[in-house]
Design an enzyme around this catalytic site. Structure first.
Site, mmCIF file in Angstrom:
data_model
loop_
_atom_site.group_PDB
_atom_site.id
_atom_site.type_symbol
_atom_site.label_atom_id
_atom_site.label_comp_id
_atom_site.label_asym_id
_atom_site.label_seq_id
_atom_site.Cartn_x
_atom_site.Cartn_y
_atom_site.Cartn_z
ATOM 1 N N CYS A 1 0.821 -1.214 0.000
ATOM 2 C CA CYS A 1 0.000 0.000 0.000
ATOM 3 C C CYS A 1 0.852 1.260 0.000
ATOM 4 C CB CYS A 1 -0.934 0.007 1.201
ATOM 5 S SG CYS A 1 -1.959 1.487 1.285
ATOM 6 N N CYS B 1 -1.350 1.767 -3.054
ATOM 7 C CA CYS B 1 -2.355 2.818 -2.830
ATOM 8 C C CYS B 1 -1.780 4.223 -2.804
ATOM 9 C CB CYS B 1 -3.085 2.577 -1.505
ATOM 10 S SG CYS B 1 -3.461 0.875 -1.115
ATOM 11 N N LYS C 1 0.127 5.374 -6.066
ATOM 12 C CA LYS C 1 -0.878 5.378 -7.139
ATOM 13 C C LYS C 1 -1.801 6.581 -6.999
ATOM 14 C CE LYS C 1 -4.572 3.146 -6.491
ATOM 15 N NZ LYS C 1 -5.475 2.019 -6.149
ATOM 16 N N TYR D 1 -9.235 -3.451 -11.583
ATOM 17 C CA TYR D 1 -9.118 -2.056 -11.167
ATOM 18 C C TYR D 1 -7.698 -1.523 -11.334
ATOM 19 C CZ TYR D 1 -7.148 -3.428 -6.611
ATOM 20 O OH TYR D 1 -6.340 -3.933 -5.619
ATOM 21 N N GLU E 1 -7.108 1.729 -13.565
ATOM 22 C CA GLU E 1 -6.569 2.913 -12.894
ATOM 23 C C GLU E 1 -5.308 3.416 -13.594
ATOM 24 O OE1 GLU E 1 -8.110 2.175 -8.298
ATOM 25 O OE2 GLU E 1 -6.140 1.426 -8.921
ATOM 26 N N HIS F 1 -27.654 21.184 -1.538
ATOM 27 C CA HIS F 1 -27.784 21.710 -2.899
ATOM 28 C C HIS F 1 -26.928 22.961 -3.075
ATOM 29 C CE1 HIS F 1 -29.774 22.501 -6.713
ATOM 30 N NE2 HIS F 1 -29.921 23.768 -6.334
ATOM 31 N N GLU G 1 -26.358 15.055 -3.928
ATOM 32 C CA GLU G 1 -27.746 15.221 -3.506
ATOM 33 C C GLU G 1 -28.671 14.257 -4.244
ATOM 34 O OE1 GLU G 1 -29.982 18.803 -4.957
ATOM 35 O OE2 GLU G 1 -27.999 19.386 -5.680
#
Length: 484
Positions: free
Chosen positions: A44, A49, A52, A179, A183, A467, A472
């Site tokens: 990681c 992670c 990356k 992934y 990525e 908003h 939302e």
């Protein structure tokens, strides 16, 4: 006085192993040692992670000037300096590794910078032949990327190598559709690399919600990634002079759309572009080929089989819900068990291990409803069941909307986002939430809390919208678009 050198010996200095070691030592008062053969922080922090995500940030700035001009700013396009970025990246990784070392030493954990393997249920042998005994052993050795078994596979790189490239390639072929592949396709395209991607399956990101992964595939193609599904490679070798048609570098054997790059004048040492042939007959030449075709647990040559510890087909260590192996004194956590291969999960498993073994509080690992994110462009955040998995389980209602977000729409961009809820018809409980949007990872973390608590669609409906935001929409979808 204990019959052992340590109460706990941890093999592996990644996020899970470090957390277990320092909590066992710092909170439970155990005498702990840890061995790491590479760099502290593991996949990681050092090879996954963290670097990356920093590359994701870097790649996102390429679109900023054009968007800023649409908002009235006089900003010129710039160029990306890989050398400057990678130098700073390595400094940051060095800093984080030192943080991990400091956390361990500050908790009283003794560290050994070497490889370790098991001699018996309570004995660890270090590289120099030194033997250490421990009442308990925790294996947290993680996993590694692997190349496919094919001729000349060594000409390709894997994800670990990306961070150490001396320069960015002009073009790259990425093999895979998970992934990691997607990525890096988005990252490298954003940094100015011409990206081609082959995936043998019908659609990228297998296992994720079909609608969400379909939008990501469409977005990747719109960004200029040459994505081919139902495609794999059958042959690869170093590009030869006869593969080129002329001084412009056009290939004699490839269709026009497959022509990638010219011959490099400095290619005198056997390194350089790679010629590739695909299952669809397409050929091309690429500066680099990246294999993102899978990972394998780091369980080999550790003495596990000699102790009777069961290994799965991919080399994963078989464990129960308490991370225990078939040998009572030996447990395993993280990617080496190939359960849910995410850093926060390994950390949770390490914490549960300490609770179970050192705090007399048996704690099974909860692998249910884990939020996760895919850092493509746009990102995908997901928690719970996909529509496809849910409808195999029970009747469901699907609430979904896709739209152009305000920020990019104003700038004249075509990017779209997706918000989706999968809801049980019987209980009204939200079984899954899927978001494809900028910063979807940030959104799904908060949605994951509600879904983990068992929120119903009525709970979402009662929540007042913030908003104007993209998120939302997740609380304003009133009517299902379909039932399944």
């Amino acid at each position: 006085m204990s019959d052992y050198d340590y109460d706990l010996f941890v093999i592996g200095g990644g996020s899970g192993g470090v957390r277990a070691a320092r909590v066992a030592a710092g909170e439970a008062g155990a005498k702990v040692a840890l061995a790491e053969e590479s760099r502290y922080g593991g996949t990681c922090v050092i090879r996954g992670c963290v670097p990356k995500k920093l590359m994701v940030f870097a790649s996102g700035y390429g679109d900023m000037p054009a968007e800023a001009r649409a908002y009235g700013w006089d900003i010129a396009d710039g160029s990306f300096d890989w050398t400057k970025f990678s130098g700073k990246l390595n400094q940051e990784l060095d800093r984080l590794e030192q943080v991990y070392r400091n956390l361990l030493s500050g908790s009283g954990v003794e560290m050994f910078d070497c490889r370790a393997r098991l001699k018996d249920a309570h004995t660890v042998v270090l590289d120099d032949g030194t033997e250490k005994t421990a009442k308990n052993v925790l294996i947290a050795t993680g996993g590694r990327p692997v190349r496919p078994e094919m001729e000349n596979a060594g000409l390709g790189i894997v994800s670990d190598d990306i961070f150490h490239l001396p320069e960015l390639p002009k073009s790259i072929l990425i093999i895979g559709g998970g992934y990691i592949a997607c990525e890096f396709a988005c990252i490298l395209q954003g940094l100015g690399v011409k990206v081609t991607q082959y995936y043998r399956g019908a659609q990228i990101l297998r296992g994720f919600d079909d609608e969400a992964r379909g939008l990501i595939a469409e977005s990747m193609r719109e960004r200029g990634i040459d994505l081919h599904t139902g495609t794999n490679i059958v042959e690869m070798r170093r590009a030869l002079p006869e593969d080129y048609e002329d001084d412009d570098g056009h290939m004699a054997t490839a269709p026009v759309e497959a022509r990638q790059i010219g011959r490099r004048e400095d290619d005198t040492d056997g390194q350089g572009p790679v010629w590739v042939k695909a299952t669809n007959g397409r050929t091309g030449i690429f500066d680099q080929v990246l294999f993102a075709t899978g990972r394998r647990p780091n369980s080999a040559d550790m003495g596990l089989e000699d102790l009777g510890i069961e290994l799965g087909r991919n080399g994963q260590i078989a464990v129960d819900e308490f991370s225990a192996t078939s040998v009572p004194s030996i447990h395993a956590i993280g990617d080496v068990t190939d359960r849910v291969n995410l850093t926060p999960v390994a950390i949770r498993e390490g914490m549960a291990y300490v609770e179970t073994v050192f705090k007399n509080n048996p704690t099974p690992v909860d692998h249910d409803l884990i939020p996760s994110a895919v850092f493509t462009q746009p990102e995908m955040g997901t928690v719970g069941l996909s529509e496809e998995a849910a409808r195999e389980q029970e009747p469901v209602d699907i609430f979904c909307t896709s739209f152009r977000p305000m920020q990019s729409a104003f700038a004249g961009q075509s990017a779209r986002v997706l918000m989706k809820l999968v809801v049980s018809k019987e209980t009204d409980k939200v079984l899954g939430c899927h978001i494809v949007a900028p910063n979807a990872g940030e959104m799904i973390q908060l949605a994951g809390i509600a879904i983990k608590m068992g929120a119903t669609k009525a709970d979402f409906d009662r929540t007042v919208a913030v908003h104007p935001t993209m998120s939302e929409e997740i609380v304003t979808m009133r009517n299902p678009v379909r039932s399944a």
